[in-house]
Scaffold this motif. Structure first.
Motif, mmCIF file in Angstrom:
data_model
loop_
_atom_site.group_PDB
_atom_site.id
_atom_site.type_symbol
_atom_site.label_atom_id
_atom_site.label_comp_id
_atom_site.label_asym_id
_atom_site.label_seq_id
_atom_site.Cartn_x
_atom_site.Cartn_y
_atom_site.Cartn_z
ATOM 1 N N VAL A 58 0.933 -1.105 -0.152
ATOM 2 C CA VAL A 58 0.112 -0.075 0.042
ATOM 3 C C VAL A 58 0.840 1.208 0.069
ATOM 4 O O VAL A 58 1.728 1.422 1.097
ATOM 5 N N LYS A 59 0.643 2.136 -1.020
ATOM 6 C CA LYS A 59 1.292 3.357 -1.032
ATOM 7 C C LYS A 59 0.692 4.537 -1.136
ATOM 8 O O LYS A 59 -0.730 4.350 -1.423
ATOM 9 N N VAL A 60 0.911 5.674 -0.834
ATOM 10 C CA VAL A 60 0.220 6.803 -0.783
ATOM 11 C C VAL A 60 0.753 8.097 -1.429
ATOM 12 O O VAL A 60 1.921 7.931 -1.263
ATOM 13 N N ASP A 61 0.092 8.706 -2.278
ATOM 14 C CA ASP A 61 0.620 9.872 -3.162
ATOM 15 C C ASP A 61 0.645 11.262 -2.261
ATOM 16 O O ASP A 61 -0.022 11.210 -1.201
ATOM 17 N N ASP A 62 0.904 12.248 -2.832
ATOM 18 C CA ASP A 62 0.982 13.635 -2.243
ATOM 19 C C ASP A 62 -0.505 14.428 -2.012
ATOM 20 O O ASP A 62 -0.427 15.166 -1.423
ATOM 21 N N MET A 63 -1.448 13.662 -2.406
ATOM 22 C CA MET A 63 -2.988 13.944 -2.222
ATOM 23 C C MET A 63 -3.444 12.944 -1.585
ATOM 24 O O MET A 63 -4.541 13.347 -1.322
ATOM 25 N N THR A 69 -1.297 -2.794 -4.214
ATOM 26 C CA THR A 69 -1.030 -3.450 -5.465
ATOM 27 C C THR A 69 -0.519 -4.956 -5.055
ATOM 28 O O THR A 69 0.129 -5.198 -4.142
ATOM 29 N N LEU A 70 -1.137 -5.875 -5.974
ATOM 30 C CA LEU A 70 -0.896 -6.987 -5.969
ATOM 31 C C LEU A 70 0.104 -7.447 -7.028
ATOM 32 O O LEU A 70 -0.296 -6.987 -8.394
ATOM 33 N N GLU A 71 1.287 -7.793 -6.820
ATOM 34 C CA GLU A 71 2.305 -7.830 -7.776
ATOM 35 C C GLU A 71 1.962 -8.920 -8.854
ATOM 36 O O GLU A 71 1.423 -9.920 -8.502
ATOM 37 N N GLY A 72 2.537 -8.678 -10.165
ATOM 38 C CA GLY A 72 2.233 -9.770 -11.011
ATOM 39 C C GLY A 72 3.641 -10.757 -11.310
ATOM 40 O O GLY A 72 4.540 -10.243 -10.869
ATOM 41 N N ALA A 174 -0.592 12.101 4.111
ATOM 42 C CA ALA A 174 0.226 12.678 3.297
ATOM 43 C C ALA A 174 1.577 12.019 2.702
ATOM 44 O O ALA A 174 2.304 11.701 3.307
ATOM 45 N N GLY A 175 1.297 11.612 1.384
ATOM 46 C CA GLY A 175 2.354 10.633 0.900
ATOM 47 C C GLY A 175 3.326 11.412 -0.020
ATOM 48 O O GLY A 175 3.494 12.692 0.094
ATOM 49 N N ASP A 176 3.952 10.647 -1.081
ATOM 50 C CA ASP A 176 4.895 11.185 -1.851
ATOM 51 C C ASP A 176 4.307 11.232 -3.388
ATOM 52 O O ASP A 176 3.926 10.341 -3.897
ATOM 53 N N ALA A 177 4.726 12.313 -3.849
ATOM 54 C CA ALA A 177 4.368 12.517 -5.365
ATOM 55 C C ALA A 177 5.111 11.388 -6.250
ATOM 56 O O ALA A 177 4.485 11.173 -7.173
ATOM 57 N N ALA A 178 6.118 10.724 -5.721
ATOM 58 C CA ALA A 178 6.753 9.829 -6.677
ATOM 59 C C ALA A 178 5.827 8.484 -6.728
ATOM 60 O O ALA A 178 5.722 7.781 -7.530
ATOM 61 N N ASN A 179 4.881 8.493 -5.925
ATOM 62 C CA ASN A 179 3.676 7.263 -5.828
ATOM 63 C C ASN A 179 2.563 7.545 -6.773
ATOM 64 O O ASN A 179 1.976 6.573 -6.881
#
Length: 412
Positions: A58-63, A69-72, A174-179
Motif C-alpha cells: 500500500v502506497k500513498v501519493d502527495d494528495m 498493489t498485488l504484484e504480477g 500525506a504521501g509522496d508525489a513519486a507514488n
C-alpha cells in the motif's frame, strides 16, 4: 494465461459492503464520511489492513490517494480498479465505495483461486472525490491528471476554516508525489448509476461509454423595486416576472433539441425577497448536459440569444463553466461488453450524466466505467440502495474484464 470462468464470493462481498458502511454510519443507515475526517481515516486504515492481509503493498501519493498493489509475475503497467471512500453528508452506502470494494474483492478472488496475475493489479482510493468538505469535487484525480493545480488545492478550506493541506497532514495520509500513478494497462471504475434508467428498463449493467459534456450559465435580471400594493402592473419592472418569461422560453427551446438533453435551473436568488416589494433583481443558473458537444454548443447559442431586455428589465448572461464530453477507451469498453456477454447479464450502453474520477483519469490512462442499478434512482442520500445481487453482478463484470485483460495480454 487461460483461466476458467470464476465468480466473486457474494456473501463475503455483502459482508464487506456492510463493514465499510460501519465507518460513518448514520441513524437512517446512510453514511457521512467526509474526506480526511476521522471516519475517513478509519475506513482508510481498514482498507489498507484488508489489502495487506492479501499480501498487497500500500502506497500513498502527495494528495492522499491510496494505491494497493498485488504484484504480477511480470513487471508492467498495472490493471487498475478504483473509486473513492469519501461521501457527501448523509450520503449512501454504495456511491464510490462500491468501486473500491470491487477492486478488493477481485484481488481476494484471485487469491482464493491461486491465480497469480501476469501484470500487477492495483486498487485505488481517490481523495476528496465528492468535494463535500473541500471544493472542488474530484480534487485528487484532478491534480493527478493535471486539471487542477496542487498548490491551489492545498489552500482550499472546509467550512470550519481547516485547509486541505492541514487536514491531509493530520490524517497521516500525506504521501509522496513519486507514488502517483503514471501508466496503466487499464483503469476500471464500478459505480452505482445514480439514476433510474437501469431499474426502469430492468437491466443489470450499464456499459458507460462517456461522461457527458455540459455548460453552466448564470443569468442576472435587473429591474426596479417599488411598492407591491401601489404600483400599477403596466408600470412595473418586475425582475421575477421577466425571469419566469426567460425560463419559459428556455424550456420551450431546449425541450425540443434532443430527447437525451437534460437541463436544470437549479439556483435562484430573488432580491430583496420581501413579499411587499417588487423584485428588482433575480439571479438564476441554467445548466445543460449532453454527450454531443454540438448540442451543448446549440444550448449555449440559445442562452446567449436570449433578449437583453425583458419586460423593462435588463438581462445579463455569464458562462460560469463547462466541460467537453469525455469518451472512454473503446478497446477497454469492448472488453467490458464482452465480459457482460460472457456472464449473461442484461445491459445497455449509456452515458454518465454525473462526474467521476474516471473522467479525469481517462485523459492519461485507458479507462472504462460500469454501472449497476440504483433503486428509484436515489443517490447522495441515505435512501441510496443497490441490491446484493446487483452489486455482485457488477463486481463479477469487473473480475471477468480483469481476467480477460490478463489472459489476452491486452495492450492499449
Amino acid at each position: 494465461m487461460q483461466v476458467k470462468q470464476i465468480f466473486v464470493n457474494g456473501g463475503r462481498l455483502k459482508d464487506t459492503i456492510e463493514a465499510f458502511a460501519g465507518f460513518g454510519r448514520t441513524e437512517n443507515n446512510g453514511v457521512t464520511r467526509l474526506s480526511l475526517s476521522e471516519q475517513d481515516v478509519k475506513v482508510r486504515n481498514y482498507f489498507a489492513a484488508c489489502c495487506e492481509e492479501l499480501g498487497m503493498s500500500v502506497k500513498v501519493d502527495d494528495m492522499g490517494t491510496m494505491y494497493a498493489t498485488l504484484e504480477g509475475t511480470e513487471a508492467g503497467p498495472p490493471v487498475v480498479i478504483g473509486s473513492h471512500l469519501d461521501t457527501v453528508r448523509k450520503g449512501g452506502r454504495f456511491d464510490g465505495v462500491l468501486g473500491v470494494i470491487a477492486g478488493l474483492e477481485v484481488v481476494r478472488t484471485l487469491v482464493d483461486y491461486g491465480i497469480k496475475p501476469r501484470l500487477p493489479v492495483t486498487v485505488m482510493n481517490f481523495t476528496n472525490e465528492e468535494g463535500a468538505r473541500f471544493e472542488p469535487s474530484m480534487m485528487a484525480s484532478g491534480v493527478l491528471s493535471g486539471k487542477f493545480d496542487r498548490a491551489e488545492m492545498l489552500k482550499k478550506k472546509d467550512p470550519e476554516g481547516t485547509t486541505f493541506a492541514e487536514a491531509l497532514e493530520a490524517s497521516g495520509y500525506a504521501g509522496d508525489a513519486a507514488n502517483r500513478i503514471k501508466e496503466a494497462t487499464a483503469y476500471l471504475e464500478l459505480h452505482i448509476e445514480q439514476g433510474p434508467v437501469l431499474e426502469k428498463e430492468n437491466l443489470s449493467i450499464g456499459l458507460v461509454d462517456c461522461v457527458v459534456g455540459m455548460a453552466c450559465y448564470e443569468l442576472e435580471v435587473t429591474g426596479e423595486s417599488d411598492h407591491a400594493g401601489t404600483t400599477p402592473m403596466d408600470m412595473r419592472k418586475d425582475a421575477l416576472f421577466a425571469a419566469t418569461e426567460l425560463i419559459a422560453e428556455l424550456r420551450s427551446k431546449l425541450g425540443v433539441l434532443d430527447s437525451e438533453l437534460v437541463f436544470t435551473m437549479g439556483r435562484m436568488n430573488v432580491l430583496p425577497n420581501i413579499h411587499t416589494v417588487i423584485p428588482n433583481k433575480v439571479i438564476f443558473t441554467v445548466e445543460a448536459r449532453h454527450k454531443d458537444m454540438d448540442i451543448v454548443r446549440t444550448v449555449e447559442e440559445i442562452i446567449n440569444g436570449l433578449p437583453e431586455e425583458m419586460l423593462g428589465c435588463t438581462v445579463a448572461k455569464t458562462r460560469l463553466w463547462g466541460r467537453d464530453t469525455v469518451w472512454f477507451d473503446p478497446a477497454i469498453c469492448a472488453l467490458v461488453e464482452q465480459a457482460v456477454s460472457a456472464l449473461g447479464y442484461s445491459s445497455k450502453k449509456m452515458a454518465s450524466g454525473a462526474g467521476h474520477d474516471a473522467q479525469f483519469v481517462a485523459g492519461f490512462l485507458p479507462s472504462a466505467m460500469i454501472f449497476v442499478p440504483s433503486a428509484n434512482g436515489k443517490s447522495h442520500c441515505e435512501e441510496e440502495l443497490t441490491s446484493d445481487e446487483e452489486c455482485e453482478q457488477g463486481v463479477n463484470v469487473v473480475l471477468e474484464t480483469v481476467l480477460s485483460i490478463l489472459a489476452k495480454q491486452y495492450k492499449s
